[in-house]
Design a protein around this motif. Structure first.
Motif, PDB file in Angstrom:
ATOM      1  N   CYS A  17      -2.039   5.520  42.591  1.00 21.32           N
ATOM      2  CA  CYS A  17      -1.854   4.240  43.281  1.00 21.32           C
ATOM      3  C   CYS A  17      -0.456   4.108  43.870  1.00 21.32           C
ATOM      4  O   CYS A  17      -0.113   3.064  44.420  1.00 21.32           O
ATOM      5  N   GLY A  18       0.350   5.143  43.747  1.00 24.88           N
ATOM      6  CA  GLY A  18       1.678   5.143  44.326  1.00 24.88           C
ATOM      7  C   GLY A  18       2.759   4.534  43.453  1.00 24.88           C
ATOM      8  O   GLY A  18       3.873   4.286  43.916  1.00 24.88           O
ATOM      9  N   ILE A  19       2.459   4.300  42.192  1.00 25.21           N
ATOM     10  CA  ILE A  19       3.436   3.705  41.278  1.00 25.21           C
ATOM     11  C   ILE A  19       4.291   4.822  40.698  1.00 25.21           C
ATOM     12  O   ILE A  19       3.770   5.793  40.152  1.00 25.21           O
ATOM     13  N   ASN A  20       5.607   4.680  40.853  1.00 22.51           N
ATOM     14  CA  ASN A  20       6.535   5.695  40.382  1.00 22.51           C
ATOM     15  C   ASN A  20       6.574   5.750  38.862  1.00 22.51           C
ATOM     16  O   ASN A  20       6.531   4.713  38.203  1.00 22.51           O
ATOM     17  N   LYS A  21       6.696   6.955  38.340  1.00 26.45           N
ATOM     18  CA  LYS A  21       6.739   7.137  36.887  1.00 26.45           C
ATOM     19  C   LYS A  21       7.927   6.390  36.273  1.00 26.45           C
ATOM     20  O   LYS A  21       7.862   5.968  35.122  1.00 26.45           O
ATOM     21  N   GLU A  22       8.993   6.196  37.057  1.00 22.78           N
ATOM     22  CA  GLU A  22      10.160   5.459  36.560  1.00 22.78           C
ATOM     23  C   GLU A  22       9.814   4.008  36.231  1.00 22.78           C
ATOM     24  O   GLU A  22      10.515   3.356  35.467  1.00 22.78           O
ATOM     25  N   LYS A  23       8.751   3.500  36.827  1.00 28.27           N
ATOM     26  CA  LYS A  23       8.318   2.123  36.568  1.00 28.27           C
ATOM     27  C   LYS A  23       7.358   2.033  35.384  1.00 28.27           C
ATOM     28  O   LYS A  23       6.904   0.946  35.031  1.00 28.27           O
ATOM     29  N   ARG A  70       4.825  -6.018  44.857  1.00 24.44           N
ATOM     30  CA  ARG A  70       5.996  -5.990  43.974  1.00 24.44           C
ATOM     31  C   ARG A  70       6.297  -4.558  43.537  1.00 24.44           C
ATOM     32  O   ARG A  70       5.987  -4.157  42.426  1.00 24.44           O
ATOM     33  N   PRO A  71       6.915  -3.756  44.393  1.00 22.45           N
ATOM     34  CA  PRO A  71       7.218  -2.373  44.016  1.00 22.45           C
ATOM     35  C   PRO A  71       8.199  -2.267  42.854  1.00 22.45           C
ATOM     36  O   PRO A  71       8.315  -1.214  42.235  1.00 22.45           O
ATOM     37  N   ASP A  72       8.873  -3.367  42.520  1.00 18.27           N
ATOM     38  CA  ASP A  72       9.865  -3.382  41.447  1.00 18.27           C
ATOM     39  C   ASP A  72       9.274  -3.631  40.062  1.00 18.27           C
ATOM     40  O   ASP A  72       9.958  -3.461  39.062  1.00 18.27           O
ATOM     41  N   ILE A  73       8.015  -4.040  39.971  1.00 24.42           N
ATOM     42  CA  ILE A  73       7.443  -4.485  38.704  1.00 24.42           C
ATOM     43  C   ILE A  73       7.282  -3.317  37.724  1.00 24.42           C
ATOM     44  O   ILE A  73       6.848  -2.245  38.114  1.00 24.42           O
ATOM     45  N   PRO A  74       7.635  -3.498  36.443  1.00 28.27           N
ATOM     46  CA  PRO A  74       7.407  -2.451  35.452  1.00 28.27           C
ATOM     47  C   PRO A  74       5.990  -2.520  34.876  1.00 28.27           C
ATOM     48  O   PRO A  74       5.373  -3.593  34.823  1.00 28.27           O
ATOM     49  N   TYR A  75       5.501  -1.368  34.436  1.00 31.16           N
ATOM     50  CA  TYR A  75       4.166  -1.247  33.848  1.00 31.16           C
ATOM     51  C   TYR A  75       4.294  -0.638  32.456  1.00 31.16           C
ATOM     52  O   TYR A  75       5.073   0.289  32.249  1.00 31.16           O
ATOM     53  N   VAL A  76       3.492  -1.155  31.530  1.00 39.51           N
ATOM     54  CA  VAL A  76       3.387  -0.590  30.188  1.00 39.51           C
ATOM     55  C   VAL A  76       1.950  -0.109  30.055  1.00 39.51           C
ATOM     56  O   VAL A  76       1.016  -0.853  30.380  1.00 39.51           O
ATOM     57  N   LEU A  77       1.760   1.122  29.576  1.00 41.44           N
ATOM     58  CA  LEU A  77       0.419   1.712  29.605  1.00 41.44           C
ATOM     59  C   LEU A  77       0.279   2.834  28.591  1.00 41.44           C
ATOM     60  O   LEU A  77       1.271   3.390  28.133  1.00 41.44           O
ATOM     61  N   PRO A  78      -0.984   3.178  28.273  1.00 43.59           N
ATOM     62  CA  PRO A  78      -1.232   4.374  27.454  1.00 43.59           C
ATOM     63  C   PRO A  78      -1.189   5.615  28.349  1.00 43.59           C
ATOM     64  O   PRO A  78      -1.289   5.511  29.587  1.00 43.59           O
TER      65      PRO A  78
END
Length: 140
Positions: free
Chosen positions: A90-96, A72-80
């Motif tokens: 891991c290849g997750i774009n900062k925009e996500k 799911r390359p479209d999924i958003p992440y919330v993180l510290p």
């Protein structure tokens, strides 16, 4: 996975490989009950957001994050902020990524609010405290 209202929230998932903190010869944790493949199918179909609470392998698990990104390359992440570099690797774009600090609030949906709180102090070496989160229906 937490289902609240119509939103499915995945918190600190470990769904691919074992937990070894980068030291498999010293430590390796294996799950015996969770069916990773079944959970990954569920994630691909139902996930709305991933919340990461800490920038450590048992919360920001690189093998899982790489797999989730592929599914799911479209999924958003919330993180510290402590987990940003791990997600980037891991290849997750900062925009996500939505990077939160204690006392910040965001809306996960029109009715669900996420509030970052002060979490655990981990170390040594001692670092900035990690995040905790409160998930609640938006007050009206």
């Amino acid at each position: 996975m937490i289902e609240i209202g119509v939103i499915n929230i995945w918190v600190d998932p470990i769904l691919s490989g074992n937990l070894d903190f980068g030291m498999p010869s010293l430590y390796e944790g294996k799950k015996r009950i969770v069916d990773n493949e079944k959970e990954l199918v569920k994630f691909q179909k139902d996930a709305d957001v991933v919340i990461i609470t800490q920038g450590f392998d048992d919360h920001a698990h690189s093998p899982t994050l790489k797999k989730l990104k592929a599914l799911r390359p479209d999924i958003p992440y919330v993180l510290p902020s402590s987990a940003v570099d791990i997600l980037k690797e891991c290849g997750i774009n900062k925009e996500k990524m939505t990077i939160m600090s204690p006392s910040q609030k965001i809306l996960l949906s029109d009715k669900i609010e996420l509030v970052a709180t002060t979490g655990a102090l981990l170390g040594p070496p001692w670092k900035k405290k990690e995040n905790g989160y409160i998930i609640r229906e938006k007050p009206f």
